[in-house]
Write an enzyme that holds these catalytic residues in place. Structure first.
Site, PDB file in Angstrom:
ATOM      1  N   ASP A 197     -50.530 -37.265   2.602  1.00 26.73           N
ATOM      2  CA  ASP A 197     -51.005 -38.583   3.049  1.00 26.73           C
ATOM      3  C   ASP A 197     -51.071 -39.620   1.922  1.00 26.73           C
ATOM      4  OD1 ASP A 197     -52.978 -37.094   1.846  1.00 26.73           O
ATOM      5  OD2 ASP A 197     -54.594 -37.791   3.144  1.00 26.73           O
ATOM      6  N   GLU A 283     -59.269 -29.094  -9.007  1.00 32.46           N
ATOM      7  CA  GLU A 283     -58.417 -29.592 -10.098  1.00 32.46           C
ATOM      8  C   GLU A 283     -58.915 -29.055 -11.432  1.00 32.46           C
ATOM      9  OE1 GLU A 283     -59.883 -31.445  -7.780  1.00 32.46           O
ATOM     10  OE2 GLU A 283     -58.376 -32.688  -6.771  1.00 32.46           O
TER      11      GLU A 283
HETATM   12  N1  UDP Z   1     -54.259 -29.877   4.712  1.00 32.57           N
HETATM   13  C1  UDP Z   1     -53.894 -28.682   5.281  1.00 32.57           C
HETATM   14  N2  UDP Z   1     -54.714 -28.116   6.219  1.00 32.57           N
HETATM   15  C2  UDP Z   1     -55.868 -28.680   6.619  1.00 32.57           C
HETATM   16  C3  UDP Z   1     -56.241 -29.910   6.034  1.00 32.57           C
HETATM   17  C4  UDP Z   1     -55.417 -30.473   5.079  1.00 32.57           C
HETATM   18  O1  UDP Z   1     -52.835 -28.133   4.949  1.00 32.57           O
HETATM   19  O2  UDP Z   1     -56.573 -28.114   7.486  1.00 32.57           O
HETATM   20  C5  UDP Z   1     -53.367 -30.510   3.714  1.00 32.57           C
HETATM   21  C6  UDP Z   1     -53.080 -31.986   3.985  1.00 32.57           C
HETATM   22  O3  UDP Z   1     -51.967 -32.131   4.829  1.00 32.57           O
HETATM   23  C7  UDP Z   1     -52.871 -32.550   2.597  1.00 32.57           C
HETATM   24  C8  UDP Z   1     -53.750 -31.666   1.719  1.00 32.57           C
HETATM   25  O4  UDP Z   1     -54.001 -30.476   2.452  1.00 32.57           O
HETATM   26  O5  UDP Z   1     -51.517 -32.446   2.188  1.00 32.57           O
HETATM   27  C9  UDP Z   1     -55.070 -32.340   1.384  1.00 32.57           C
HETATM   28  O6  UDP Z   1     -55.752 -32.652   2.556  1.00 32.57           O
HETATM   29  P1  UDP Z   1     -56.389 -34.093   2.838  1.00 32.57           P
HETATM   30  O7  UDP Z   1     -55.387 -35.133   2.549  1.00 32.57           O
HETATM   31  O8  UDP Z   1     -56.993 -34.067   4.198  1.00 32.57           O
HETATM   32  O9  UDP Z   1     -57.530 -34.079   1.744  1.00 32.57           O
HETATM   33  P2  UDP Z   1     -58.153 -35.288   0.924  1.00 32.57           P
HETATM   34  O10 UDP Z   1     -57.064 -36.228   0.554  1.00 32.57           O
HETATM   35  O11 UDP Z   1     -59.132 -35.889   1.824  1.00 32.57           O
HETATM   36  O12 UDP Z   1     -58.752 -34.603  -0.256  1.00 32.57           O
HETATM   37 MN    MN Z   2     -55.386 -36.829   1.341  1.00 33.95          MN
END
Ligand code: UDP
Ligand code: MN
Length: 337
Positions: A197, A283
C-alpha cells in the site's frame, strides 16, 4: 586312356559341383547377411525416426515456450543491466477489495525499474488467480508464493490494525526462498521490504541499488509525522532518527525506510521476522541482528529527500454491495475488480 579321361572328367565334375555348392552356399549366406542387415537397419531406422519425431515435438514445444519467454524478456531487456545488482522487493499481500488496485499501482511503478525481481507472497493457503494473472501480465521478473498467517495471528473483524504484526510469515517465506535460491558467494543483490500500500518513487530504486550493507532514508507520512528520517552528523554518519513514535526503539525506522544487501542478510542464516517482538519492533529486531547504527549508509542525498511514502488506502464503503449480496447478487459477477 579313355578311362583316365572319364575319370578325370568325373573328378572335374565333382570338383565343379562342390564349387557350385560352395558358391551357392556363399550366395545364400550373403543373401541372409543382407537380409539381417536390412532388418537391423530397418529396426535402427525405426528407432532413430521415433527419437527424431520425439525430439522434433520437444523442439516444437520448446520453441513455443521460447517464443513466449522471448516476448517476455524482450519487453524487460531494456530494463536489464548485467553490471547492476538485482533489487529483490518482498511484498506481502492479502485479499481485500482494494488488493488489485494496490498491486496494479505497484506493478506499474516496478515496470520502470531495471534489474528488478518482485517476490510477492500472498497471505493465503493457495495462490490466487487474481494475483497470478496480474503478475503474468505485468512484464515483471517475479516469484509468486503464498503462506497463510495462522488464525491466532490474523486480525479479527473490527480489531485495530496495530494489534497484531502483519506480513511476518510472508516476509519470512521470501527470505527462505532467497536463502535457498540466491546463496551463491559474491551474489550481487539487495533486499527491500515493499508493502503493497506504500507509494514508491522510481528514484528510490537508484538509492537501493547503492546499498552495500544496510541503507536508510526518510519515509513520508509515518509515525505521526510528515517525514520520519535518519539524523546525520557532519561526517555523514547516522546518529539517530527524528521519530516521535517510540523513539527509544534501537532502530526507530519503518519497513519502507531501509534495504539490506543480500550478502549481509545471507551471512546470517537465522535472521527472520518473529511474532514475539513487541509492537513496532519488527524493524529493530531484524536490523539489530545484522548491523549497528554506526555502519548504516544514509542515502537519498544524505537523507534530505523523500522517495517513499507510507500511504494507507482507505477501506472502501461497500454498503450497496452488501445489499446486493443479501439478495444473492453482486456487481462483480463477471468482472474482476
Ligand atoms: N498484510 C498481509 N496480511 C494481513 C495484513 C497485511 O499480508 O492480514 C500485508 C499488507 O498487504 C502489506 C503488509 O502486510 O503489504 C503490511 O500491512 P499494512 O500495510 O496493513 O500495515 P501498516 O502499513 O499499517 O503497518
Ligand atoms: Mn501499509
Amino acid at each position: 586312356m579313355k578311362m583316365t579321361i572319364y575319370k578325370y572328367n568325373t573328378i572335374e565334375n565333382m570338383f565343379n559341383k562342390k564349387r557350385t555348392i560352395l558358391y551357392f552356399g556363399f550366395f545364400i549366406l550373403f543373401i541372409l547377411w543382407v537380409i539381417t542387415i536390412k532388418r537391423r537397419d530397418a529396426a535402427q531406422y525405426q528407432a532413430l525416426k521415433e527419437i527424431l519425431d520425439q525430439t522434433q515435438l520437444k523442439l516444437k514445444i520448446k520453441s513455443s515456450n521460447y517464443n513466449a519467454l522471448k516476448v517476455k524478456f524482450e519487453s524487460i531487456c531494456d530494463k536489464w543491466n548485467p553490471t547492476d545488482p538485482i533489487i529483490y522487493a518482498i511484498t506481502p499481500t492479502y485479499k481485500r477489495p482494494v488488493q488489485k488496485a494496490e498491486l496494479t499501482r505497484l506493478s506499474n511503478t516496478f515496470r520502470l525499474i531495471n534489474n528488478f525481481h518482485w517476490i510477492i507472497v500472498e497471505d493465503a493457503e493457495t495462490k490466487s488467480t487474481l494475483v497470478a494473472d496480474l503478475l503474468l501480465k505485468s512484464h515483471l521478473n517475479y516469484t509468486h508464493l503464498s503462506i497463510a498467517t495462522p488464525v491466532e495471528w490474523k486480525r479479527k473483524l473490527k480489531e485495530p490494525k496495530w494489534k497484531k504484526p502483519r506480513g511476518v510469515k510472508q516476509r519470512n517465506l521470501a527470505l527462505e526462498w532467497l536463502r535457498e535460491r540466491r546463496n551463491r558467494k559474491n551474489y550481487n543483490g539487495i533486499v527491500y521490504f515493499a508493502d503493497d500500500d506504500n507509494t514508491y518513487s522510481v528514484d528510490l530504486f537508484n538509492e537501493i541499488r547503492l546499498v552495500k550493507g544496510v541503507g536508510v532514508w526518510p519515509v513520508g507520512l509515518v509515525g505521526g509525522l510528515l517525514v520520519e528520517k535518519p539524523l546525520i552528523d557532519i561526517n555523514n554518519k547516522v546518529i539517530g532518527w527524528n521519530s516521535a513514535w517510540r523513539p527509544e526503539r534501537p532502530f526507530p525506522v519503518d519497513m519502507a525506510g531501509f534495504a539490506i544487501n543480500i550478502k549481509l542478510l545471507l551471512s546470517y542464516p537465522k535472521v527472520l521476522f518473529s511474532w514475539s517482538v513487541s509492537r513496532g519492533y519488527q524493524e529493530s529486531a531484524i536490523l539489530s541482528q545484522v548491523i549497528t547504527k554506526e555502519k548504516l549508509e544514509p542515502l537519498a542525498d544524505n537523507c534530505t529527500k523523500v522517495y517513499v511514502w507510507h500511504t494507507r488506502t482507505e477501506e472502501p464503503i461497500l454498503k450497496a454491495e452488501e445489499k446486493l449480496r443479501n439478495q444473492g447478487l453482486r456487481s462483480d459477477m463477471n468482472i474482476e475488480v
